[in-house]
Design an enzyme around this catalytic site. Structure first.
Site, short mmCIF file in Angstrom:
data_model
loop_
_atom_site.label_atom_id
_atom_site.label_comp_id
_atom_site.label_asym_id
_atom_site.label_seq_id
_atom_site.Cartn_x
_atom_site.Cartn_y
_atom_site.Cartn_z
N LYS A 282 -50.66 -10.64 54.00
CA LYS A 282 -50.97 -10.20 55.36
C LYS A 282 -50.23 -8.90 55.61
O LYS A 282 -49.00 -8.88 55.70
CB LYS A 282 -50.50 -11.24 56.40
N GLU B 36 -36.58 -9.98 52.51
CA GLU B 36 -35.98 -8.63 52.45
C GLU B 36 -35.93 -8.18 53.90
O GLU B 36 -36.95 -7.81 54.47
CB GLU B 36 -36.86 -7.75 51.57
N CYS C 154 -35.48 0.22 55.57
CA CYS C 154 -34.39 -0.77 55.71
C CYS C 154 -33.10 -0.25 55.10
O CYS C 154 -32.02 -0.75 55.42
CB CYS C 154 -34.75 -2.06 54.99
N GLU D 215 -29.66 -2.18 63.91
CA GLU D 215 -30.47 -1.30 63.05
C GLU D 215 -31.24 -0.33 63.96
O GLU D 215 -31.74 -0.74 65.02
CB GLU D 215 -31.44 -2.18 62.27
C1 SIN Z 1 -37.53 -0.76 52.67
O1 SIN Z 1 -37.29 -0.04 53.60
O2 SIN Z 1 -37.55 -1.98 52.78
C2 SIN Z 1 -37.83 -0.23 51.28
C3 SIN Z 1 -37.15 1.01 50.97
C4 SIN Z 1 -37.15 1.33 49.50
O3 SIN Z 1 -37.79 0.68 48.67
O4 SIN Z 1 -36.44 2.27 49.17
#
Ligand code: SIN
Length: 463
Positions: free
Chosen positions: A157, A232, A266, A366
């Site tokens: 999804k 993640e 992230c 964040e």
């Molecule tokens: C992410 O922001 O989850 C992935 C970033 C990356 O693979 O460098």
């Protein structure tokens, strides 16, 4: 008429496409189809699966320009970044094509001569993936690659904001010869589809990239059917700069780490911790470099920072800037926005904040936006204490040419991904995953296939 997702270009607000939302019945049917398909796909040879993954990767590379344009239009990132992401996405498929061939078992010495003990590994079953909008291609292949390599079937999804890249990737998977029941897509809202995935007895594993609160919810919901989970989740990356570092080099790495994808990754540097001896030099050079970045529609030549994804993301970023300013932060670059609520586009100019203190929201939450808060430290112990002081543990960066300090940071920072003099450590052949509330399990590397496997032990007696 069936409900639709309206997909818009975040740089202009224009409608790009309307995508039909799968009904709960259609999702249920697809889950059953994926479950049934596993029974045969798991028996395919690792070499057949590797060939399919390699062919899929080839088609993705051949389609690079088209995929990159789709991605920039629906996500907003500059075209050069989208092209890079297409290559990055394909690299997970070729990496896991090779890992498929290394799914070794083992034999264990038995404690009697008439027994033999064997351990084999096999795919967990149907994998349901929920992927984010910030990397619409790579976060899919980072999950589909190991799933297929392990002999699992896969249903995905995509994020509501960016389903078009995924639709194309799935078309290419089928064109590569991957059976339609082995890789499937469903579209709709996460809040509706998440519970259908987590409660389904057909799904054996949930893999998710996204926010920590949603990840926690998926973990809870998966408990009733005891699913495997890979998460993640959010990060809050510290970027530590020691006084012995080469500041000009650090600035180039800081710009790449902070402003890639408009700060919406992230692993983006989220907190700049700078030794007090070099904070003025770093802040000035970094602010100059941030001011020089070209902001605009990612399809335009030379644009380096695109829009942020939507109003919700924009409001959070602006609230963090306002909170920091109200508590005494100084704006060294940016701090300004360009948006139109009616049309539906939102830009935040690359922002650098000085005199930041730990009580500001930006140092706790964040950001997911192009804002860089800078604070100082006096000793390596203090830098580590600040860095480890949030519930997150995804990525951390440290810049020093002193090997003793480097090893101290490596041993004491509670983060799953570390960049020592490196602002961009992600790569298909290395593990990517967080500690603490940043996640469970690793993607990429030889570790990345493990969460898609289960162990079977066989004891043979009477020999
Ligand atoms: C992410 O922001 O989850 C992935 C970033 C990356 O693979 O460098």
């Amino acid at each position: 008429m069936s409900e639709q997702l309206i997909v818009t270009n975040p740089a202009t607000g224009e409608t790009l496409a309307k995508v039909t939302i799968d009904s709960p019945e259609s999702i249920e049917t697809k889950l059953k189809v994926g479950y049934e398909a596993f029974k045969t796909f798991t028996k395919s040879s690792a070499y057949e699966r590797a060939q399919l993954l390699n062919r899929w990767a080839e088609l993705i590379i051949e389609d690079q320009e088209n995929l990159a344009k789709i991605m920039t239009e629906e996500n907003g990132k500059p075209l050069t970044e989208s092209r890079g992401e297409v290559v990055y996405a394909a690299s997970y498929l070729t990496w896991f094509a090779e890992e498929a061939k290394r799914l070794y078992g083992r034999t264990i010495p038995a404690n009697s001569t008439n027994k033999r003990l064997l351990v084999t590994r096999q795919g967990v079953g149907l994998v349901a993936a929920i992927t984010p909008w910030n990397f619409p291609a790579a976060m899919m292949t980072r999950k589909a690659g190991p799933a297929l390599a392990a002999g699992c079937t896969f249903i995905v999804k995509p994020a509501e904001d960016t389903p078009l890249t995924m639709i194309r990737l799935v078309e290419l998977a089928h064109k590569a010869g991957i059976p339609e029941d082995v890789v499937q897509i469903v579209n709709g809202r996460g809040a509706d589809i998440g519970p259908l995935f987590t409660s389904s007895p057909y799904v054996r594993k949930i893999t998710f990239t996204g926010s920590t609160p949603v990840g926690k919810q998926l973990i809870k919901e998966s408990a009733d059917t005891v699913k495997h989970v890979s998460m993640e989740l959010g990060g809050h990356a510290p970027f530590i700069i020691c006084e012995d570092a080469d500041i000009d080099y650090v600035v180039t790495q800081a710009i790449a780490s902070k402003f890639r994808n408009a700060g919406q990754t992230c692993v983006c540097a989220n907190r700049f911790l700078v030794h007090e001896a070099v904070i003025d030099e770093f802040s000035e050079k970094f602010a100059q470099a941030a001011k020089a970045l070209k902001v605009g529609n990612g399809l335009e030549e030379g644009v380096e920072v695109g829009p942020v994804i939507n109003k919700k993301g924009f409001d959070k970023i602006v609230a963090q800037i306002e909170d920091a300013k109200a508590k005494g932060a100084t704006v060294l670059a940016g701090g300004t926005t360009h948006f139109d609520d009616e049309k539906g586009f939102y830009f935040v100019n690359p922002t650098v904040l000085a005199n930041v203190t730990l009580d500001m929201k930006i140092m706790q939450e964040e950001t997911f936006g192009p804002v860089a808060p800078i604070t100082s430290f006096k000793s390596d112990e203090e830098a580590v204490e600040i860095a480890n002081s949030t519930p997150f543990g995804l990525a951390a960066y440290f810049f020093t040419d002193n090997y003793k300090r480097g090893i101290y940071f490596q041993e004491n920072l509670d983060f799953g991904i570390l960049g020592w003099n490196d602002g961009l450590p992600s790569t298909a052949q290395a593990p990517f995953g967080g500690m603490k509330e940043s996640g469970i399990g690793s993607e990429g590397g030889s570790e990345g296939i493990e969460p898609y496997l289960q162990t079977k032990y066989l004891s043979i007696a009477g020999l």
